[in-house]
Motif scaffolding. Structure first.
Motif, mmCIF file in Angstrom:
data_model
loop_
_atom_site.group_PDB
_atom_site.id
_atom_site.type_symbol
_atom_site.label_atom_id
_atom_site.label_comp_id
_atom_site.label_asym_id
_atom_site.label_seq_id
_atom_site.Cartn_x
_atom_site.Cartn_y
_atom_site.Cartn_z
ATOM 1 N N TRP A 35 0.844 -1.187 0.000
ATOM 2 C CA TRP A 35 0.000 0.000 0.000
ATOM 3 C C TRP A 35 0.886 1.246 0.000
ATOM 4 O O TRP A 35 1.901 1.295 0.691
ATOM 5 C CB TRP A 35 -0.900 0.028 1.232
ATOM 6 C CG TRP A 35 -1.943 -1.033 1.259
ATOM 7 C CD1 TRP A 35 -1.856 -2.267 1.831
ATOM 8 C CD2 TRP A 35 -3.246 -0.951 0.684
ATOM 9 N NE1 TRP A 35 -3.013 -2.963 1.644
ATOM 10 C CE2 TRP A 35 -3.901 -2.175 0.947
ATOM 11 C CE3 TRP A 35 -3.949 0.033 -0.021
ATOM 12 C CZ2 TRP A 35 -5.204 -2.439 0.523
ATOM 13 C CZ3 TRP A 35 -5.237 -0.228 -0.447
ATOM 14 C CH2 TRP A 35 -5.852 -1.451 -0.167
ATOM 15 N N TYR A 58 6.842 -1.152 7.055
ATOM 16 C CA TYR A 58 5.884 -0.071 7.233
ATOM 17 C C TYR A 58 6.576 1.289 7.150
ATOM 18 O O TYR A 58 7.728 1.441 7.564
ATOM 19 C CB TYR A 58 5.190 -0.181 8.590
ATOM 20 C CG TYR A 58 4.247 -1.350 8.709
ATOM 21 C CD1 TYR A 58 4.676 -2.570 9.237
ATOM 22 C CD2 TYR A 58 2.922 -1.243 8.289
ATOM 23 C CE1 TYR A 58 3.808 -3.646 9.327
ATOM 24 C CE2 TYR A 58 2.050 -2.318 8.396
ATOM 25 C CZ TYR A 58 2.499 -3.514 8.914
ATOM 26 O OH TYR A 58 1.640 -4.577 9.007
ATOM 27 N N ALA A 68 -0.980 -4.309 7.613
ATOM 28 C CA ALA A 68 -1.251 -4.831 6.271
ATOM 29 C C ALA A 68 -1.255 -6.349 6.331
ATOM 30 O O ALA A 68 -0.495 -6.956 7.084
ATOM 31 C CB ALA A 68 -0.188 -4.343 5.295
ATOM 32 N N LEU A 79 -5.652 -3.428 4.492
ATOM 33 C CA LEU A 79 -4.911 -2.467 5.304
ATOM 34 C C LEU A 79 -5.844 -2.019 6.416
ATOM 35 O O LEU A 79 -6.815 -1.300 6.184
ATOM 36 C CB LEU A 79 -4.456 -1.262 4.476
ATOM 37 C CG LEU A 79 -3.634 -0.239 5.254
ATOM 38 C CD1 LEU A 79 -2.277 -0.850 5.639
ATOM 39 C CD2 LEU A 79 -3.419 1.029 4.427
#
Length: 121
Positions: A35, A58, A68, A79
């Motif tokens: 993401w 992250y 996630a 997410l």
């Protein structure tokens, strides 16, 4: 292959929200998923990413608040966002590196269309 992100919306600071991204089409293997987010005028930044057989990485600003995940052998990633802040407001994109021919590649990068998350303070 297409990635379809969903789940964005308007929430208040401190609340939670979950995004999902479904990959569809001829998918033989996925080597990376993750993401990213982008605020207009800024560069796209990492939220969370994982290369297969590696750990999830992250972004510093979301560590401890966002999680996630991807179920084994699933073409859907999630997410989970908690303790949201106004500065989390952005368009969130899912990304994956996918092979449509062989488990060993070649892999091509795909992006979802983005889903807007707005956090009011």
């Amino acid at each position: 292959v297409q990635l379809q992100a969903s789940g964005g919306g308007l929430v208040r600071a401190g609340e939670s929200l979950e995004l999902s991204c479904v990959a569809s089409g001829r998918i033989v293997a996925i080597s990376l998923w993750g993401w990213y987010r982008q605020v207009p005028g800024n560069e796209r930044e990492l939220v969370a990413s994982r290369r297969i057989s590696g750990n999830i990485v992250y972004g510093d600003s979301v560590k401890g608040r966002f999680t996630a995940s991807r179920a084994d052998a699933s073409n859907t990633i999630h997410l989970q966002m908690t303790a949201l802040k106004a500065e989390d407001t952005a368009v969130y994109y899912c990304r994956a590196e996918i092979s449509t021919t062989d488990a060993t590649g070649p892999f091509r990068e795909y992006w979802g269309q983005g889903t807007l998350v707005t956090v009011s303070s």
